[in-house]
Design a protein around this motif. Sequence first.
Motif, short mmCIF file in Angstrom:
data_model
loop_
_atom_site.label_atom_id
_atom_site.label_comp_id
_atom_site.label_asym_id
_atom_site.label_seq_id
_atom_site.Cartn_x
_atom_site.Cartn_y
_atom_site.Cartn_z
N LEU A 293 2.32 5.84 -4.41
CA LEU A 293 1.79 4.53 -4.77
C LEU A 293 1.99 3.60 -3.59
O LEU A 293 2.96 3.68 -2.86
CB LEU A 293 2.53 3.97 -5.98
CG LEU A 293 2.43 4.79 -7.25
CD1 LEU A 293 3.36 4.22 -8.30
CD2 LEU A 293 1.02 4.81 -7.75
N CYS A 294 1.06 2.70 -3.42
CA CYS A 294 1.15 1.74 -2.33
C CYS A 294 1.45 0.38 -2.93
O CYS A 294 0.68 -0.12 -3.75
CB CYS A 294 -0.17 1.71 -1.57
SG CYS A 294 -0.15 0.59 -0.19
N MET B 173 -3.98 8.27 -1.39
CA MET B 173 -3.34 8.03 -2.64
C MET B 173 -3.83 9.08 -3.61
O MET B 173 -5.00 9.15 -3.91
CB MET B 173 -3.71 6.63 -3.11
CG MET B 173 -3.44 6.44 -4.54
SD MET B 173 -3.45 4.77 -5.07
CE MET B 173 -2.76 3.93 -3.75
N GLY C 251 -4.42 -6.61 -3.97
CA GLY C 251 -3.49 -7.02 -2.92
C GLY C 251 -4.19 -7.38 -1.62
O GLY C 251 -3.85 -8.37 -0.97
N LEU C 252 -5.20 -6.59 -1.24
CA LEU C 252 -5.94 -6.89 -0.02
C LEU C 252 -6.75 -8.18 -0.16
O LEU C 252 -6.88 -8.95 0.80
CB LEU C 252 -6.84 -5.72 0.35
CG LEU C 252 -6.11 -4.46 0.80
CD1 LEU C 252 -7.09 -3.33 1.03
CD2 LEU C 252 -5.30 -4.73 2.06
N SER D 138 -4.78 -2.10 -7.76
CA SER D 138 -3.70 -2.89 -7.21
C SER D 138 -3.85 -3.08 -5.70
O SER D 138 -3.61 -4.17 -5.18
CB SER D 138 -2.37 -2.20 -7.52
OG SER D 138 -1.33 -2.82 -6.83
N ILE D 139 -4.25 -2.03 -5.01
CA ILE D 139 -4.45 -2.14 -3.57
C ILE D 139 -5.59 -3.10 -3.26
O ILE D 139 -5.47 -3.97 -2.38
CB ILE D 139 -4.72 -0.75 -2.96
CG1 ILE D 139 -3.47 0.10 -3.02
CG2 ILE D 139 -5.22 -0.87 -1.53
CD1 ILE D 139 -3.67 1.54 -2.65
N ASN E 20 1.28 -2.77 -9.80
CA ASN E 20 1.91 -1.59 -9.21
C ASN E 20 2.93 -0.98 -10.14
O ASN E 20 3.05 0.25 -10.23
CB ASN E 20 2.59 -1.96 -7.90
CG ASN E 20 1.62 -2.21 -6.80
OD1 ASN E 20 0.55 -1.62 -6.78
ND2 ASN E 20 1.97 -3.08 -5.90
N ALA F 77 -3.56 2.06 -9.52
CA ALA F 77 -3.03 1.92 -8.16
C ALA F 77 -4.11 1.48 -7.19
O ALA F 77 -3.87 0.63 -6.33
CB ALA F 77 -2.40 3.24 -7.71
N VAL F 78 -5.31 2.04 -7.32
CA VAL F 78 -6.41 1.62 -6.45
C VAL F 78 -6.77 0.16 -6.71
O VAL F 78 -6.99 -0.62 -5.77
CB VAL F 78 -7.64 2.54 -6.64
CG1 VAL F 78 -8.87 1.97 -5.97
CG2 VAL F 78 -7.35 3.93 -6.09
N VAL G 151 1.38 -3.23 -2.28
CA VAL G 151 0.85 -4.24 -1.37
C VAL G 151 1.33 -5.61 -1.80
O VAL G 151 2.29 -6.12 -1.27
CB VAL G 151 -0.69 -4.17 -1.30
CG1 VAL G 151 -1.23 -5.21 -0.36
CG2 VAL G 151 -1.14 -2.81 -0.83
N ASP G 152 0.69 -6.24 -2.74
CA ASP G 152 1.09 -7.57 -3.19
C ASP G 152 1.00 -7.75 -4.69
O ASP G 152 1.57 -8.70 -5.21
CB ASP G 152 0.18 -8.64 -2.56
CG ASP G 152 0.85 -9.32 -1.40
OD1 ASP G 152 2.05 -9.13 -1.24
OD2 ASP G 152 0.16 -10.04 -0.67
#
Length: 77
Positions: free
Chosen positions: A14-15, A1, A63-64, A59-60, A23, A56-57, A17-18
């Motif tokens: 951007l990833c 990223m 999400g995880l 958010s990942i 995001n 973004a980080v 995820v959830d």
Amino acid sequence: MSLGVVGSEVKRSLCFVDAYPINLLALILSIMSRNSYYSGDYSGSRRLGRYAFYVAVASIVIGLVIIATICAAHFTK
């Protein structure tokens, strides 16, 4: 990223995820960064790009954590 300026292009990835609202904030910040770059505000573009990267980080990671919590709750029943 990564979010960075390479030549005359701004790379955005951007990833999703959830954590959708977070995001979207990262996406908006990256678009604002690109617009700042094209208008000649390079320091502002770098600042917004850095913020977009951090969001973004986050958010990942969020999400995880959500996925891990759901899996733990599902498999422990």
